[in-house]
Motif scaffolding. Structure first.
Motif, PDB file in Angstrom:
ATOM      1  N   UNK A 151      44.913  40.096  41.052  1.00 31.60           N
ATOM      2  CA  UNK A 151      45.809  39.464  40.389  1.00 31.60           C
ATOM      3  C   UNK A 151      46.332  37.940  40.006  1.00 31.60           C
TER       4      UNK A 151
ATOM      5  N   UNK B 229      45.190  37.704  35.487  1.00 30.28           N
ATOM      6  CA  UNK B 229      46.462  37.948  34.837  1.00 30.28           C
ATOM      7  C   UNK B 229      47.511  37.072  35.209  1.00 30.28           C
TER       8      UNK B 229
ATOM      9  N   UNK C 157      49.957  37.628  37.611  1.00 29.31           N
ATOM     10  CA  UNK C 157      50.406  37.620  38.753  1.00 29.31           C
ATOM     11  C   UNK C 157      50.942  37.048  40.230  1.00 29.31           C
ATOM     12  N   UNK C 158      50.259  36.833  40.241  1.00 21.10           N
ATOM     13  CA  UNK C 158      50.142  35.188  41.256  1.00 21.10           C
ATOM     14  C   UNK C 158      49.441  34.673  40.982  1.00 21.10           C
TER      15      UNK C 158
ATOM     16  N   UNK D 191      54.968  29.695  30.519  1.00 20.47           N
ATOM     17  CA  UNK D 191      54.867  30.961  30.275  1.00 20.47           C
ATOM     18  C   UNK D 191      54.375  32.194  28.906  1.00 20.47           C
TER      19      UNK D 191
ATOM     20  N   UNK E  53      51.805  34.778  28.556  1.00 22.85           N
ATOM     21  CA  UNK E  53      51.850  36.340  28.155  1.00 22.85           C
ATOM     22  C   UNK E  53      50.662  36.577  27.365  1.00 22.85           C
TER      23      UNK E  53
ATOM     24  N   UNK F 105      47.893  38.068  29.304  1.00 17.42           N
ATOM     25  CA  UNK F 105      48.317  38.615  29.624  1.00 17.42           C
ATOM     26  C   UNK F 105      47.959  40.276  28.909  1.00 17.42           C
ATOM     27  N   UNK F 106      48.622  40.430  28.141  1.00 15.31           N
ATOM     28  CA  UNK F 106      48.440  41.230  26.604  1.00 15.31           C
ATOM     29  C   UNK F 106      47.362  41.415  25.707  1.00 15.31           C
TER      30      UNK F 106
ATOM     31  N   UNK G 139      45.795  46.004  32.845  1.00 12.40           N
ATOM     32  CA  UNK G 139      46.311  46.491  34.291  1.00 12.40           C
ATOM     33  C   UNK G 139      46.657  47.643  35.112  1.00 12.40           C
TER      34      UNK G 139
ATOM     35  N   UNK H  53      47.354  50.195  38.635  1.00 10.23           N
ATOM     36  CA  UNK H  53      47.649  49.885  39.372  1.00 10.23           C
ATOM     37  C   UNK H  53      47.642  50.623  40.520  1.00 10.23           C
TER      38      UNK H  53
ATOM     39  N   UNK I  66      47.302  50.914  29.375  1.00  9.61           N
ATOM     40  CA  UNK I  66      46.858  49.986  29.286  1.00  9.61           C
ATOM     41  C   UNK I  66      45.868  49.478  27.352  1.00  9.61           C
TER      42      UNK I  66
END
Lengths: 219, 260
Positions: B62, B65, B67-68, B86, B90, B93-94, B98, B100, B167
């Motif tokens: 996490x 990417x 998220x943490x 940010x 982003x 991340x793209x 991911x 879950x 994803x």
């Protein structure tokens, strides 16, 4: 004791027009209270702390004060504050909108909070911004969840509009009471009033039931 | 000391380093979830993170990417540090897909719409093009016929395959899997692992947090064993499963009933 139902028929024009006012009040209140409720909910969740606090005070104040008190308050205080001579209808609408906006804000807030965190994470993992995640993922799901609650609020509101009769808004309750006072046909007028509210309210309640079934969230 | 040995056994180590973790630290309040993690992920590699629950492997994924956010150390992705702002984050991340544990499909959208959502909203693709890509990705995970279904009408295994397609639709450089089969019925685990195996065979770079030791053993190129916030051993699966060098790894595998 004899009944004279002709009094209802004699006053049909006033009753029809008063019913129109009741429906108008309900629709207008919701037209104001739904978007305003969304804004207040968003402020309570995402705004700068002092704004958030102000929104919370507003919601907790108006949600926990009897509606009839808000109606009287609007009648006496609003003209002094605004310096305007508002009509009873506008005053009643303001009181109802203040109250229902607070309720709707809570409904929307609960709806937004009910969407689990993983959904935002999944959206952000795709590369979405927070705003995109809210707009594309969170709000559409929250709206589905709160629709039945909003529909219930609507049915309550339809009946609660009768409370603005205390400031002489010529809606159904006020007009029926006026006719009663002039004709002394107490039971006839109360019965007619009950019948009109019920005939209009019952289909709405059934519609709510249907909406609750139709939009039940399945995951 | 182990450097030379590692590269000798690490078959895909000549690929560029896609992800580099250096001394990664993550705290939650007073609890330290990661106490300094070093790990490399090369292009085309399948790196499996194994270890007991709460040992930090999901947390590391996490952090990858963003998220943490990490409290110490560095994470590099394709040669650049994970950005703080940010917008750049982003964009990064793209390029990382991911998946879950709990699928996290969007329940108000059909399978097709779920898969098209990223290309549509993030890549600003036209609806027609996004739909074409969604159709192709659903076909890839064997669910072309489920395109019009809502997630609630799909089995767990099917939902997870749609999540993989979602994803993949972003055409990522690396796929992050966070215990993708832990929430599944035993009989549907296989269909998800098969899709992942196919991806691995096609050369996708993958980081997989998993309790499926057979998958880690057969598909993994590199395995990292986590315990209490750090990697206690890493190496090729033959080393980890057949000749573990640490007591902790032997302990963990024997608790799972792994007999080599």
């Amino acid at each position: 004791m004899t009944f004279d139902w002709s009094v209802v028929w004699q006053h049909r024009a006033e009753l029809v027009s008063a019913t129109g006012t009741t429906i108008l009040l309900t629709v207008a209140t919701m037209l104001i209270a739904v978007p305003c409720g969304m804004v207040v909910a968003a402020l309570r969740l995402y705004a700068w702390a002092p704004v958030r606090a102000a929104a919370t005070v507003y919601v907790e104040l108006f949600r926990n004060v009897p509606l009839i008190l808000v109606v009287f308050w609007a009648f006496y205080v609003l003209p002094i504050w605004s310096g305007l001579g508002l009509s009873p209808l506008a005053t009643g609408l303001a009181a109802l909108a203040l109250n229902v906006t607070a309720y709707n804000a809570e409904t929307f807030r609960a709806g937004l909070n009910s969407i689990r965190r993983g959904q935002v994470e999944a959206a952000m993992a795709l590369g979405m911004s927070r705003t995109q995640a809210l707009r594309r993922v969170i709000i559409p799901q929250a709206l589905r969840r709160v629709l039945p609650v909003l529909a219930n609020t609507w049915v309550s509101l339809f009946k609660d509009t009768s409370l603005v009769s205390v400031i002489a808004v010529t809606e159904l309750a006020y007009v029926a009471m006026q006719i009663r006072a002039q004709s002394f046909r107490v039971l006839e007028m109360l019965t007619a009033m009950a019948a009109i509210y019920w005939l209009l309210g019952y289909p709405q309640a059934k519609l709510v039931d249907w909406i609750q079934r139709r939009y039940a969230v399945t995951e | 000391m182990t450097g030379a040995m590692e590269s000798a056994k690490r078959t895909k180590a000549d690929g560029a380093k896609i992800i580099r973790y250096r001394g990664v630290i993550k705290r939650f309040g007073t609890f330290t979830a990661l106490t300094g993690v070093d790990l490399d992920v090369h292009a085309g590699e399948v790196v499996c993170l194994i270890g007991p629950s709460g040992s930090g492997k999901s947390t590391l994924l996490r952090c990858t990417n963003g998220l943490e956010t990490i409290d110490g150390g560095d994470i590099e992705f394709e040669g650049a540090l994970l950005p703080k702002d940010e917008k750049t984050l982003r964009a990064m991340r793209a390029r990382m897909g991911m998946v879950f544990q709990s699928f996290e499909l969007f329940p108000h959208l059909t399978a097709q719409e779920n898969v098209a959502e990223g290309p549509l909203t993030v890549q600003r693709m036209s609806a027609a093009e996004a739909n074409r890509r969604a159709t192709a990705m659903l076909a890839k995970v064997g669910l072309a016929d489920k395109a019009p279904n809502y997630p609630s009408a799909l089995s767990g295994g099917q939902q997870q395959r749609v999540a993989i397609a979602r994803a993949l639709a972003m055409e990522p450089d690396v796929m992050l899997f966070d215990e993708p089969t832990s929430a599944l019925d035993p009989e549907t685990i296989g269909e998800v692992l098969n899709v992942m195996k196919t991806l691995a065979d096609e050369g996708m770079t993958m980081v997989v947090v998993t309790h499926e030791m057979t998958f880690a053993r057969r598909v993994g190129d590199w395995v990292a064993v986590f315990d209490t916030g750090k990697i206690v051993e890493q190496g090729p699966p033959t080393q980890i499963f057949d000749a573990p060098t640490t007591e902790r790894t032997r302990d963990f595998l024997s608790h799972l009933g792994w007999s080599g």
